[in-house]
Motif scaffolding. Sequence first.
Motif, PDB file in Angstrom:
ATOM      1  N   HIS A   1       2.661   7.700  -0.068  1.00 30.55           N
ATOM      2  CA  HIS A   1       4.081   8.028  -0.067  1.00 30.55           C
ATOM      3  C   HIS A   1       5.194   9.542  -1.096  1.00 30.55           C
ATOM      4  CE1 HIS A   1       2.268   8.307  -4.401  1.00 30.55           C
ATOM      5  NE2 HIS A   1       3.582   9.118  -4.881  1.00 30.55           N
TER       6      HIS A   1
ATOM      7  N   THR B   1      14.798   3.546  -0.866  1.00 29.99           N
ATOM      8  CA  THR B   1      13.897   3.490  -0.309  1.00 29.99           C
ATOM      9  C   THR B   1      13.833   3.114   1.072  1.00 29.99           C
ATOM     10  OG1 THR B   1      13.616   0.901  -0.786  1.00 29.99           O
ATOM     11  CG2 THR B   1      12.587   3.094  -2.791  1.00 29.99           C
TER      12      THR B   1
ATOM     13  N   THR C   1      10.270   2.497   4.323  1.00 30.01           N
ATOM     14  CA  THR C   1       9.256   2.225   5.009  1.00 30.01           C
ATOM     15  C   THR C   1       9.015   3.071   6.462  1.00 30.01           C
ATOM     16  OG1 THR C   1       9.130   0.115   4.265  1.00 30.01           O
ATOM     17  CG2 THR C   1       7.197   1.368   5.017  1.00 30.01           C
TER      18      THR C   1
ATOM     19  N   THR D   1       3.863   5.005   5.266  1.00 32.95           N
ATOM     20  CA  THR D   1       4.258   6.023   4.080  1.00 32.95           C
ATOM     21  C   THR D   1       5.131   5.605   3.309  1.00 32.95           C
ATOM     22  OG1 THR D   1       3.023   7.910   5.060  1.00 32.95           O
ATOM     23  CG2 THR D   1       4.865   8.140   3.039  1.00 32.95           C
ATOM     24  N   TYR D   2       5.787   5.149   2.430  1.00 31.42           N
ATOM     25  CA  TYR D   2       7.180   5.441   1.611  1.00 31.42           C
ATOM     26  C   TYR D   2       7.802   6.239   0.884  1.00 31.42           C
ATOM     27  CZ  TYR D   2       4.900   0.865   1.825  1.00 31.42           C
ATOM     28  OH  TYR D   2       4.295  -0.796   1.668  1.00 31.42           O
TER      29      TYR D   2
END
Length: 357
Positions: A171, A247, A249, A254-255
């Motif tokens: 992340h 946010t 993705t 991976t965030y």
Amino acid sequence: MSLESYLDGFERRDWRTATDGTVRLAVIGLGWWTLDQAIPAITGAERCETTVAVSGSTEKADRVAAERATVEHGLTYDEFHEGVASDAYDAVYVCSPNALHLPYVETAAELGKAVLCEKPIEASVERAREMVEVCADADVPLAVAYRMQTEPAIRRARELVRAGAIGDPVHAIGTNSQTMVDLAESPNQWRLNPDLAGPGATVTDIGIYPLNTTRFLLDADPVAVQGVMRSEHDAFADVPDEHAAFTTTFSDGTYLACTASQNAQSSTSLRLVGTEGELYVEPAYHMETELRVTRGGTSVALDTPGVNQMTELFDYFADRVLSGAEIGPDGEHGVIDMRAIEAIYEAASSGRTVELD
């Protein structure tokens, strides 16, 4: 494997070719960024120079031509579109408001000139795609001016990710904030005008930095986004995102979690966490960049060159134009960001996750 084993052999300008020559640039749009940042950066570059200045004001164009030693012609926008002094430049740098990028790129393509266009590529996905098509049809190079992609610290970080220094990316957390409220009364503050800026003021203008930089580090594209935003100050009455959080993705799983604001203390950072370590960039996007890498119990601040990020960008662009090598980030790259940006505003408005096609 120790962290030290990953830290050898970095080359600052790994993109450089042996090609000689100079690219003569017409700079389009003589706002503060062009005058205070871009033209001085070009002056410091090895492979390009400013020879034409283009403005909506004859007086400003003439003044810049008189004050800058290499500038041979000051043109109005109409004169540029008419092809005046087109023999005096090889490429254009477009730094107009977002929604006005396309017409200048169309003219540059008709004249056979290579294009370096400021980010975001345009004010909508539709217009961004049209720009890509125009340049492809004319067979002229189109690059988008993501200066972080030629910043040595960021290129070093990308090498470390590829080498496995932090394991598998998991992340990322990014922030980018500044204040434009003091400038809100200026008639030139087009970033607060949706007709010129696009869907908003913050994600479009500065939220794009952590989004695109993370894309570059991961070599992955966004596939889904969420977002929230609000505007409270009177200066932001016409845009939805004085403050924003979103946010993303990515295609590798991976965030990314981001916050951005055009009315907050200046703050810039990006943290990329993996299964075995992390990269931390702070400051990140406001013309200064420092990189720290941590693996296990060891943390090292990397001594990457302090550079003028715009000079690096212009020299890279000139190198690609002179050599004919593949250029990037190209127009298609810019379209993907524009699609993600539009999706973030859609997600914030609808309250749902938006998947990218």
